[in-house]
Design a protein around this motif. Structure first.
Motif, PDB file in Angstrom:
ATOM      1  N   UNK A  34      66.558  -6.334 114.608  1.00 24.14           N
ATOM      2  CA  UNK A  34      66.123  -6.518 113.226  1.00 24.14           C
ATOM      3  C   UNK A  34      64.596  -6.657 113.203  1.00 24.14           C
ATOM      4  N   UNK A  35      63.976  -5.942 112.292  1.00 26.91           N
ATOM      5  CA  UNK A  35      62.517  -5.998 112.198  1.00 26.91           C
ATOM      6  C   UNK A  35      62.054  -7.363 111.699  1.00 26.91           C
ATOM      7  N   UNK A  36      60.778  -7.635 111.863  1.00 34.18           N
ATOM      8  CA  UNK A  36      60.217  -8.904 111.410  1.00 34.18           C
ATOM      9  C   UNK A  36      59.338  -8.669 110.193  1.00 34.18           C
ATOM     10  N   UNK A  37      59.887  -7.981 109.206  1.00 34.19           N
ATOM     11  CA  UNK A  37      59.117  -7.673 108.008  1.00 34.19           C
ATOM     12  C   UNK A  37      58.739  -8.916 107.217  1.00 34.19           C
ATOM     13  N   UNK A  38      59.630  -9.897 107.168  1.00 27.64           N
ATOM     14  CA  UNK A  38      59.332 -11.116 106.410  1.00 27.64           C
ATOM     15  C   UNK A  38      58.120 -11.818 107.010  1.00 27.64           C
ATOM     16  N   UNK A  39      58.103 -11.913 108.333  1.00 27.47           N
ATOM     17  CA  UNK A  39      56.958 -12.539 109.003  1.00 27.47           C
ATOM     18  C   UNK A  39      55.681 -11.743 108.753  1.00 27.47           C
ATOM     19  N   UNK A  40      55.781 -10.419 108.814  1.00 28.66           N
ATOM     20  CA  UNK A  40      54.602  -9.575 108.574  1.00 28.66           C
ATOM     21  C   UNK A  40      54.084  -9.734 107.149  1.00 28.66           C
ATOM     22  N   UNK A  41      54.992  -9.766 106.179  1.00 29.03           N
ATOM     23  CA  UNK A  41      54.577  -9.941 104.783  1.00 29.03           C
ATOM     24  C   UNK A  41      54.018 -11.342 104.553  1.00 29.03           C
ATOM     25  N   UNK A  42      54.604 -12.327 105.229  1.00 30.97           N
ATOM     26  CA  UNK A  42      54.079 -13.698 105.135  1.00 30.97           C
ATOM     27  C   UNK A  42      52.626 -13.734 105.609  1.00 30.97           C
ATOM     28  N   UNK A  43      52.363 -13.095 106.741  1.00 29.19           N
ATOM     29  CA  UNK A  43      50.997 -13.073 107.272  1.00 29.19           C
ATOM     30  C   UNK A  43      50.044 -12.356 106.325  1.00 29.19           C
ATOM     31  N   UNK A  44      50.519 -11.275 105.702  1.00 32.63           N
ATOM     32  CA  UNK A  44      49.697 -10.577 104.708  1.00 32.63           C
ATOM     33  C   UNK A  44      49.407 -11.482 103.516  1.00 32.63           C
ATOM     34  N   UNK A  45      50.456 -12.150 103.032  1.00 40.91           N
ATOM     35  CA  UNK A  45      50.309 -12.985 101.832  1.00 40.91           C
ATOM     36  C   UNK A  45      49.361 -14.160 102.058  1.00 40.91           C
ATOM     37  N   UNK A  54      62.783  -5.089  98.462  1.00 37.81           N
ATOM     38  CA  UNK A  54      64.140  -5.358  98.937  1.00 37.81           C
ATOM     39  C   UNK A  54      64.457  -4.487 100.159  1.00 37.81           C
ATOM     40  N   UNK A  55      64.024  -3.244 100.132  1.00 36.88           N
ATOM     41  CA  UNK A  55      64.243  -2.352 101.267  1.00 36.88           C
ATOM     42  C   UNK A  55      63.578  -2.905 102.530  1.00 36.88           C
ATOM     43  N   UNK A  56      62.453  -3.583 102.353  1.00 31.34           N
ATOM     44  CA  UNK A  56      61.719  -4.129 103.497  1.00 31.34           C
ATOM     45  C   UNK A  56      62.342  -5.409 104.029  1.00 31.34           C
ATOM     46  N   UNK A  57      62.800  -6.302 103.143  1.00 29.50           N
ATOM     47  CA  UNK A  57      63.204  -7.634 103.602  1.00 29.50           C
ATOM     48  C   UNK A  57      64.673  -7.970 103.377  1.00 29.50           C
ATOM     49  N   UNK A  58      65.414  -7.146 102.620  1.00 30.29           N
ATOM     50  CA  UNK A  58      66.762  -7.513 102.198  1.00 30.29           C
ATOM     51  C   UNK A  58      67.716  -7.835 103.327  1.00 30.29           C
ATOM     52  N   UNK A  59      67.914  -6.888 104.242  1.00 32.75           N
ATOM     53  CA  UNK A  59      68.866  -7.105 105.334  1.00 32.75           C
ATOM     54  C   UNK A  59      68.418  -8.251 106.235  1.00 32.75           C
ATOM     55  N   UNK A  84      74.452 -13.960 109.956  1.00 34.16           N
ATOM     56  CA  UNK A  84      75.436 -12.906 110.144  1.00 34.16           C
ATOM     57  C   UNK A  84      74.879 -11.802 111.029  1.00 34.16           C
ATOM     58  N   UNK A  85      75.745 -10.888 111.421  1.00 34.34           N
ATOM     59  CA  UNK A  85      75.340  -9.798 112.303  1.00 34.34           C
ATOM     60  C   UNK A  85      74.584  -8.725 111.522  1.00 34.34           C
ATOM     61  N   UNK A  86      73.910  -7.859 112.246  1.00 33.55           N
ATOM     62  CA  UNK A  86      73.028  -6.864 111.626  1.00 33.55           C
ATOM     63  C   UNK A  86      73.810  -5.894 110.748  1.00 33.55           C
ATOM     64  N   UNK A  87      74.978  -5.439 111.221  1.00 34.56           N
ATOM     65  CA  UNK A  87      75.747  -4.475 110.432  1.00 34.56           C
ATOM     66  C   UNK A  87      76.183  -5.072 109.101  1.00 34.56           C
ATOM     67  N   UNK A 143      74.801  -7.536 107.534  1.00 30.98           N
ATOM     68  CA  UNK A 143      73.595  -7.734 106.728  1.00 30.98           C
ATOM     69  C   UNK A 143      73.136  -6.423 106.100  1.00 30.98           C
ATOM     70  N   UNK A 144      73.147  -5.348 106.875  1.00 36.81           N
ATOM     71  CA  UNK A 144      72.748  -4.044 106.340  1.00 36.81           C
ATOM     72  C   UNK A 144      73.699  -3.567 105.253  1.00 36.81           C
ATOM     73  N   UNK A 145      75.005  -3.748 105.473  1.00 40.85           N
ATOM     74  CA  UNK A 145      75.990  -3.329 104.474  1.00 40.85           C
ATOM     75  C   UNK A 145      75.841  -4.133 103.186  1.00 40.85           C
ATOM     76  N   UNK A 146      75.621  -5.441 103.325  1.00 44.21           N
ATOM     77  CA  UNK A 146      75.455  -6.294 102.147  1.00 44.21           C
ATOM     78  C   UNK A 146      74.172  -5.951 101.399  1.00 44.21           C
ATOM     79  N   UNK A 147      73.098  -5.677 102.148  1.00 42.59           N
ATOM     80  CA  UNK A 147      71.827  -5.313 101.520  1.00 42.59           C
ATOM     81  C   UNK A 147      71.955  -3.994 100.768  1.00 42.59           C
ATOM     82  N   UNK A 148      72.689  -3.045 101.344  1.00 42.62           N
ATOM     83  CA  UNK A 148      72.912  -1.753 100.689  1.00 42.62           C
ATOM     84  C   UNK A 148      73.741  -1.938  99.418  1.00 42.62           C
ATOM     85  N   UNK A 149      74.768  -2.785  99.496  1.00 42.04           N
ATOM     86  CA  UNK A 149      75.604  -3.055  98.329  1.00 42.04           C
ATOM     87  C   UNK A 149      74.759  -3.651  97.199  1.00 42.04           C
ATOM     88  N   UNK A 150      73.908  -4.609  97.546  1.00 42.63           N
ATOM     89  CA  UNK A 150      73.061  -5.244  96.533  1.00 42.63           C
ATOM     90  C   UNK A 150      72.074  -4.237  95.951  1.00 42.63           C
TER      91      UNK A 150
END
Length: 280
Positions: free
Chosen positions: A1-12, A91-96, A105-108, A110-117
């Protein structure tokens, strides 16, 4: 899983901006998402500006033509052709990643739930923002837009933006959770769906809709009122005449209640037998 939340936090930490003037569901929900995902501590840290400051190297969304804007000519679209707005891009960046961390939860899943949302909640918002509520009516978008008033000063509008985005953090969290829970329930239902009807324990927390598309047609489950309920799975129904079945105390829109488990089991078997006869 990528660390987009951490990267965006550092940007913010270097600053977080969005557009000034009239706000919409797109930037309000984007701000709420940034807060609940931990990218920002509070919506009040977001500056609403007319244009992104020169040499700005923080987080900009819904303005500036960058990664989280959608007003430029080459703005991103989903694989199915639906154009992203700022909310969808974030959402595409941080949702899953958010779902995986929040619900352990597991990556799959999380990805399925993020796609559903994304399909059920985010995309309609994005379409409404990109092409207008006349073409893509959206009740929540209209409600949030109605919070604007041309009589307000810029500061008053900014304050209402902050209040509105902070308010929608809890509803947004709940909506995301519902997508996660339905995805988790669907996985559990597929594991349980080994016969035409199944019995669930009293404390089972799985929605009947999770069984749609499986071989399960009816669920038997004890209720907190002491009855044993047969709950139908779409498109199956319980005929109203089942009120005459032994031990039946109620027939309602999606099921029936019985006084004992044996009576409920007998009714369920009778229902399955009738379905099999009709299909012959």
């Amino acid at each position: 899983m990528s660390k987009n939340i951490e990267n965006l936090y550092n940007l913010a930490q270097k600053g977080c901006v969005t557009h000034s003037s009239r706000f919409h569901a797109d930037d309000v929900l984007s701000a709420a998402l940034l807060k609940i995902s931990g990218v920002i501590s509070d919506v009040s840290v977001i500056q609403r500006v007319g244009r992104v400051p020169q040499n700005f190297d923080g987080l900009a969304f819904d303005i500036g033509g960058g990664e989280f804007d959608h007003h430029q000519q080459d703005a991103r679209v989903r694989p199915n052709g639906n154009k992203y707005a700022a909310f969808g891009l974030l959402w595409n960046a941080v949702g899953a990643e958010y779902i995986a961390g929040k619900y352990k939860t597991d990556i799959k899943t999380a990805n399925d739930a993020a796609e559903k949302f994304d399909v059920e909640f985010v995309t309609p918002m994005d379409l409404s923002d990109n092409f207008g509520t006349k073409k893509y009516p959206n009740t929540l978008s209209s409600i949030i837009a109605s919070m604007n008033d041309p009589k307000y000063t810029n500061q008053e509008t900014n304050n209402i933006f902050t209040e509105t985005a902070n308010y929608y953090c809890k509803p947004l969290e709940r909506a995301i959770y519902n997508s996660y829970k339905h995805t988790k329930d669907k996985i559990q239902a597929q594991m349980l769906a080994v016969s035409d009807f199944i019995t669930l324990p009293l404390d089972a927390d799985i929605d009947r809709s999770a069984f749609e598309g499986t071989k399960v047609k009816y669920i038997i489950k004890e209720s907190h009122r002491g009855t044993y309920n047969i709950t139908t799975i779409e498109p199956y129904k319980i005929p109203v005449e089942y009120i005459k079945m032994p031990g039946c105390v109620q027939v309602y829109s999606i099921g029936a209640a019985f006084d004992t488990y044996d009576n409920a089991l007998n009714a369920a078997k009778h229902l399955i037998k009738n379905i099999q006869i009709k299909s012959m």
